[in-house]
Write a protein that holds these residues in place. Structure first.
Motif, mmCIF file in Angstrom:
data_model
loop_
_atom_site.group_PDB
_atom_site.id
_atom_site.type_symbol
_atom_site.label_atom_id
_atom_site.label_comp_id
_atom_site.label_asym_id
_atom_site.label_seq_id
_atom_site.Cartn_x
_atom_site.Cartn_y
_atom_site.Cartn_z
ATOM 1 N N THR A 44 31.341 -59.240 -16.871
ATOM 2 C CA THR A 44 32.549 -60.004 -16.528
ATOM 3 C C THR A 44 33.446 -60.198 -17.735
ATOM 4 N N GLU A 45 32.850 -60.596 -18.847
ATOM 5 C CA GLU A 45 33.643 -60.800 -20.065
ATOM 6 C C GLU A 45 34.273 -59.497 -20.529
ATOM 7 N N ALA A 46 33.505 -58.406 -20.460
ATOM 8 C CA ALA A 46 34.027 -57.106 -20.889
ATOM 9 C C ALA A 46 35.168 -56.652 -19.986
ATOM 10 N N ALA A 47 35.046 -56.897 -18.674
ATOM 11 C CA ALA A 47 36.087 -56.490 -17.732
ATOM 12 C C ALA A 47 37.394 -57.224 -18.010
ATOM 13 N N GLU A 48 37.313 -58.505 -18.294
ATOM 14 C CA GLU A 48 38.517 -59.282 -18.614
ATOM 15 C C GLU A 48 39.159 -58.764 -19.904
#
Length: 279
Positions: A44-48
């Motif tokens: 999730t953090e990487a996608a953002e």
């Protein structure tokens, strides 16, 4: 440039997932895969961050498996992160890694100034704890100068401090990745410096079970190994990938030092359940 194998602090990298993506953009990568060990916690953090920095993200995992007693690292790309069978296997591996790490620290503490709290100081929240974190604690204690020295000496499988951990069967895990809609690629299959490697017959078994590719271009493969693996991939109808196996400051590997062709990525994306996240 396309780099399909990196690690963040969600496992044994030193940088947060967002930092890995930011550094990928700064290194000129067009596409990066986050493939932490036995977890999808950093997705999730990487996608953002991928949206913010203009880098395409391939969501993946490096799954710890074994074949005939030999360690096999299997990269899974674009799988369903909630698939129950695959989640159960990764949960079991992470749990056993934790038990194994504590046992190794207990053994090391008999001879060196290391402690479990010292290891946790080098571990991100909810990270998959492994030998690299123990290595970092040994560096901080002045026992060794680097992770590489720790792995070559006190953390080597031949020492009394080494404790094995649970890992599922490689062929069965290939099938589980496919059942979860993922695309399985054998990571650094010829990395003899890390220990024993499986014979080509095992790779053939994995291919028959659904293996999609071989990570050929990797710093742990010399030119002869790359040529042999490229020939094997061609014979088995597998895609060829290349990557950095980046761990931040944890290893000398640099983002984009080996790369994957757009054609290989297209095959992986076509076969995967999830889409590549593009800004």
């Amino acid at each position: 440039m396309i780099d399909l194998h990196t690690h963040s602090s969600a496992s044994d990298g030193t940088d947060a997932p967002a930092r890995v993506v930011a550094d990928a953009a700064a290194a000129g990568l067009a596409v990066v895969a986050l493939t932490d060990h036995d977890t999808t916690a950093g997705w999730t953090e990487a996608a953002e961050a991928a949206q913010r920095h203009g880098v395409a993200l391939v969501r993946g995992t490096e799954i710890s498996t074994k074949a005939h007693g030999v360690s096999v690292h299997l990269l899974s790309y674009l799988q369903d992160p909630t698939h129950p069978d695959l989640v159960a296997e990764m949960d079991a591996t992470r749990s056993d890694r934790l038990t194994r790490a504590r046992r190794m620290v207990d053994l090391l503490a008999e001879d060196f100034p290391v402690s479990w709290d010292g290891v946790l100081a080098h571990t991100g929240p909810d990270a998959t704890i492994g030998r690299p974190h123990i290595a970092d604690a040994l560096v901080s204690a002045g026992v060794v100068a680097s992770r590489e020295e720790a792995f070559a000496t006190v953390l080597h499988p031949g020492t009394r401090y080494y404790v094995p951990h649970h890992a599922p069967d490689a062929v069965a895990t290939v099938r589980a990745v496919r059942a979860a809609g993922g695309v399985p690629v054998f990571a650094h299959p010829g990395a003899v410096a890390r220990g024993r490697v499986v014979p080509e017959e095992t790779i053939e078994e994995m291919a028959a079970a659904g293996l999609a590719g071989l990570e050929v271009d990797h710093r742990d493969h010399d030119d002869a190994t790359r040529a042999r693996l490229r020939d094997l991939a061609r014979a088995l109808g597998l895609v060829v990938t290349g990557s950095s196996d980046y761990h931040g400051a944890g290893k000398p590997n640099r983002l984009g030092e080996n790369t994957t062709s757009p054609e290989s990525l297209a095959v992986i994306e076509e076969q995967g359940l999830l889409d590549v996240i593009r800004p």
